[in-house]
Design an enzyme around this catalytic site. Structure first.
Site, PDB file in Angstrom:
ATOM      1  N   ALA A  31       0.045  -3.636  12.338  1.00 39.92           N
ATOM      2  CA  ALA A  31      -0.824  -4.759  11.961  1.00 39.92           C
ATOM      3  C   ALA A  31      -2.302  -4.405  11.975  1.00 39.92           C
ATOM      4  CB  ALA A  31      -0.557  -5.941  12.894  1.00 39.92           C
ATOM      5  N   ILE A  35      -2.513  -1.319   5.147  1.00 41.63           N
ATOM      6  CA  ILE A  35      -1.667  -2.205   4.329  1.00 41.63           C
ATOM      7  C   ILE A  35      -1.693  -3.614   4.927  1.00 41.63           C
ATOM      8  CG2 ILE A  35       0.703  -2.722   3.573  1.00 41.63           C
ATOM      9  CD1 ILE A  35       1.198   0.256   3.324  1.00 41.63           C
ATOM     10  N   ARG A 111       1.502  10.871   7.768  1.00 41.03           N
ATOM     11  CA  ARG A 111       1.711  12.320   7.653  1.00 41.03           C
ATOM     12  C   ARG A 111       0.384  13.030   7.894  1.00 41.03           C
ATOM     13  NH1 ARG A 111       5.561  14.455   3.000  1.00 41.03           N
ATOM     14  NH2 ARG A 111       5.757  16.617   3.618  1.00 41.03           N
ATOM     15  N   ASP A 178       6.862   0.722  -6.618  1.00 43.00           N
ATOM     16  CA  ASP A 178       7.243   1.606  -7.723  1.00 43.00           C
ATOM     17  C   ASP A 178       7.606   0.766  -8.956  1.00 43.00           C
ATOM     18  OD1 ASP A 178       7.133   3.980  -5.984  1.00 43.00           O
ATOM     19  OD2 ASP A 178       8.810   2.968  -4.991  1.00 43.00           O
ATOM     20  N   HIS A 206      12.587   5.853  -2.146  1.00 40.54           N
ATOM     21  CA  HIS A 206      11.138   5.733  -2.365  1.00 40.54           C
ATOM     22  C   HIS A 206      10.519   7.092  -2.020  1.00 40.54           C
ATOM     23  CE1 HIS A 206       7.010   4.486  -2.344  1.00 40.54           C
ATOM     24  NE2 HIS A 206       6.874   4.928  -1.120  1.00 40.54           N
TER      25      HIS A 206
HETATM   26  P1  NAI Z   1      -2.112   3.104   8.455  1.00 39.69           P
HETATM   27  O1  NAI Z   1      -2.085   4.451   9.117  1.00 39.69           O
HETATM   28  O2  NAI Z   1      -3.389   2.535   7.960  1.00 39.69           O
HETATM   29  O3  NAI Z   1      -1.469   2.021   9.454  1.00 39.69           O
HETATM   30  C1  NAI Z   1      -0.312   2.253  10.154  1.00 39.69           C
HETATM   31  C2  NAI Z   1      -0.393   1.451  11.435  1.00 39.69           C
HETATM   32  O4  NAI Z   1       0.865   1.572  12.102  1.00 39.69           O
HETATM   33  C3  NAI Z   1      -1.454   1.964  12.408  1.00 39.69           C
HETATM   34  O5  NAI Z   1      -2.269   0.889  12.832  1.00 39.69           O
HETATM   35  C4  NAI Z   1      -0.632   2.540  13.556  1.00 39.69           C
HETATM   36  O6  NAI Z   1      -1.273   2.427  14.813  1.00 39.69           O
HETATM   37  C5  NAI Z   1       0.608   1.652  13.462  1.00 39.69           C
HETATM   38  N1  NAI Z   1       1.764   2.187  14.190  1.00 39.69           N
HETATM   39  C6  NAI Z   1       2.141   3.465  14.403  1.00 39.69           C
HETATM   40  N2  NAI Z   1       3.237   3.518  15.173  1.00 39.69           N
HETATM   41  C7  NAI Z   1       3.592   2.241  15.445  1.00 39.69           C
HETATM   42  C8  NAI Z   1       4.624   1.651  16.186  1.00 39.69           C
HETATM   43  N3  NAI Z   1       5.526   2.398  16.853  1.00 39.69           N
HETATM   44  N4  NAI Z   1       4.687   0.300  16.252  1.00 39.69           N
HETATM   45  C9  NAI Z   1       3.780  -0.468  15.629  1.00 39.69           C
HETATM   46  N5  NAI Z   1       2.757   0.043  14.917  1.00 39.69           N
HETATM   47  C10 NAI Z   1       2.669   1.376  14.816  1.00 39.69           C
HETATM   48  O7  NAI Z   1      -1.022   3.191   7.300  1.00 39.69           O
HETATM   49  P2  NAI Z   1      -0.792   2.236   6.047  1.00 39.69           P
HETATM   50  O8  NAI Z   1      -1.606   2.736   4.909  1.00 39.69           O
HETATM   51  O9  NAI Z   1      -0.933   0.829   6.462  1.00 39.69           O
HETATM   52  O10 NAI Z   1       0.727   2.603   5.695  1.00 39.69           O
HETATM   53  C11 NAI Z   1       1.781   2.252   6.562  1.00 39.69           C
HETATM   54  C12 NAI Z   1       3.082   2.920   6.133  1.00 39.69           C
HETATM   55  O11 NAI Z   1       3.488   2.443   4.855  1.00 39.69           O
HETATM   56  C13 NAI Z   1       3.019   4.436   6.003  1.00 39.69           C
HETATM   57  O12 NAI Z   1       4.229   4.977   6.548  1.00 39.69           O
HETATM   58  C14 NAI Z   1       3.012   4.665   4.503  1.00 39.69           C
HETATM   59  O13 NAI Z   1       3.545   5.932   4.172  1.00 39.69           O
HETATM   60  C15 NAI Z   1       3.905   3.543   4.050  1.00 39.69           C
HETATM   61  N6  NAI Z   1       3.798   3.157   2.641  1.00 39.69           N
HETATM   62  C16 NAI Z   1       4.967   2.806   1.995  1.00 39.69           C
HETATM   63  C17 NAI Z   1       4.956   2.397   0.689  1.00 39.69           C
HETATM   64  C18 NAI Z   1       6.219   2.010  -0.009  1.00 39.69           C
HETATM   65  O14 NAI Z   1       6.162   1.782  -1.224  1.00 39.69           O
HETATM   66  N7  NAI Z   1       7.367   1.915   0.632  1.00 39.69           N
HETATM   67  C19 NAI Z   1       3.694   2.344  -0.069  1.00 39.69           C
HETATM   68  C20 NAI Z   1       2.515   2.694   0.695  1.00 39.69           C
HETATM   69  C21 NAI Z   1       2.597   3.101   2.013  1.00 39.69           C
END
Ligand code: NAI
Length: 350
Positions: A31, A35, A111, A178, A206
């Site tokens: 949160a 995203i 990553r 996608d 994905h």
């Molecule tokens: P971000 O790095 O900005 O945010 C991720 C957040 O998750 C961080 O605040 C982090 O502290 C938190 N986090 C890490 N471990 C956690 C846990 N165990 N419990 C709760 N929170 C935790 O990343 P962003 O840009 O928000 O992306 C999030 C994920 O979404 C990434 O894995 C990214 O690859 C994926 N993604 C998937 C897409 C899809 O189409 N399926 C598209 C774009 C991103």
């Protein structure tokens, strides 16, 4: 419940007001991340569960991010959103998942440079094993779960395996970004508004093996529906440029923005959950769901299919013709999912 307001002397209309429903609890993990920063507003403003449905937001992130999360909570308050019934920021999964009706599992480890895909998978499936266990314990049994954090399909599968008291149909992975990208590419090629293109499909994982498939897509041109392949009349484009542009769009956004897609990912997550809760009519949408072997795909992996949704239940669209070209693509992405599943199950044994 509907009630009619008082009829005013000077007015001939009757004011009809709808009584607000009770708030539903909705959790967003990750949160404090980018995203979520876009997604939270969309949920709290009514774009996902409808303009009559108040929401109580549970925000989960890891302990070191609680300071940042506090800022997000302040901003949510400052939005003064009428549908936002309350906010609970926490680093405790069991607190976050308690009694939730909808779960957006966005949080995952990003990553890092030099990290192999396997290292990322290993770090993230552990998170989804733990979150599956917590959901199993405290979430509503009809909770709808959308996994966004990568590797989204395999994370969703692992989460479901560790939450056996929740039906496996309730675990989905996001391929809607996608789909939206594919729809937008086709609309641009055809020179029509994006709303006039429908039924493009994302098959499989994905990842870069996903198969964006326009062969059943339909475009509305001047009020008449036409097959997209016929309207484009360029098979080579649909088999090559179109597929690779969609597959590589995430990398192109990172190259330009120096950060990964967030606004569009949040919009896609909203689209996915809205359609799951409110239905699709006869429009197809792509969702990663636990495969029943439809179209000769491997069973028991989370595979993206075209689905329709009614009464909160998704159903895989059946009866589509799969060309030899498509067959190869469906098998390739299926094979990757089987391998990922095996790697993930190995990690979870430890
Ligand atoms: P971000 O790095 O900005 O945010 C991720 C957040 O998750 C961080 O605040 C982090 O502290 C938190 N986090 C890490 N471990 C956690 C846990 N165990 N419990 C709760 N929170 C935790 O990343 P962003 O840009 O928000 O992306 C999030 C994920 O979404 C990434 O894995 C990214 O690859 C994926 N993604 C998937 C897409 C899809 O189409 N399926 C598209 C774009 C991103």
């Amino acid at each position: 419940m509907l009630w009619a307001g008082k009829k005013l002397n000077v007015d001939t209309t009757v004011v009809v007001k709808r009584e607000m429903a009770a708030p539903i609890k909705v959790v967003v993990t990750g949160a404090a991340g980018q995203i979520a920063y876009s997604l939270l507003y969309q949920i709290a403003s009514g774009a996902v569960f409808g303009p009559e449905q108040p929401v109580y937001l549970h925000l989960l992130d890891i302990a070191p991010m609680m300071g940042v999360l506090e800022g997000v909570v302040m901003e949510l308050a400052d939005c003064a959103l009428p549908l936002l019934a309350g906010v609970l920021p926490t680093a405790n999964p069991e607190e976050a998942f308690k009694d939730v009706s909808a779960a957006f599992l966005v949080g995952a480890m990003p990553r890092r440079e030099g990290m192999e895909r396997k290292d990322l998978l290993s770090a993230n499936v552990r998170i989804f094993k733990e979150q599956g266990q917590a959901l199993d314990k405290v979430a509503r049994k009809d909770v709808k779960i959308l996994v966004v954090g990568n590797p989204a399909n395999t994370n969703a599968l692992i989460c479901s395996k560790y939450a056996p008291s929740i039906p496996k149909e309730n675990f989905t992975a996001m391929t809607r970004l996608d789909q939206n990208r594919a729809q937008s590419q086709l609309a641009a090629k055809l020179g029509v508004p994006v709303k006039d293109v429908k039924n493009v499909v994302i098959w499989g994982n994905h990842s870069s093996t996903q198969f964006p498939d326009a062969s059943n897509a339909i475009v509305n041109i001047g009020g008449a529906e036409k097959s997209v392949p016929k309207a484009i009349n360029d098979d080579e484009f649909l088999k090559t440029t179109f597929v690779s542009t969609v597959q590589k769009r995430g990398a192109a956004v990172i190259a330009a923005r120096k950060m990964s897609s967030a606004l569009s990912a949040a919009k896609a997550a909203s689209d996915h959950m809205r359609d799951w809760f409110l239905g699709t009519g006869d429009r197809w949408v792509s969702m990663g769901v636990v495969s029943d072997g439809s179209y000769g795909t491997p069973r028991d992996v989370v595979y993206s299919f075209p689905v329709t949704v009614s009464n909160g239940k998704w159903k895989i669209v059946q009866g589509l013709t799969i060309s030899d070209f498509a067959r190869e693509k469906l098998d390739l992405t299926g094979k990757e999912l089987v391998e990922e599943k095996q790697d993930a199950l190995d990690v979870c044994k430890d």
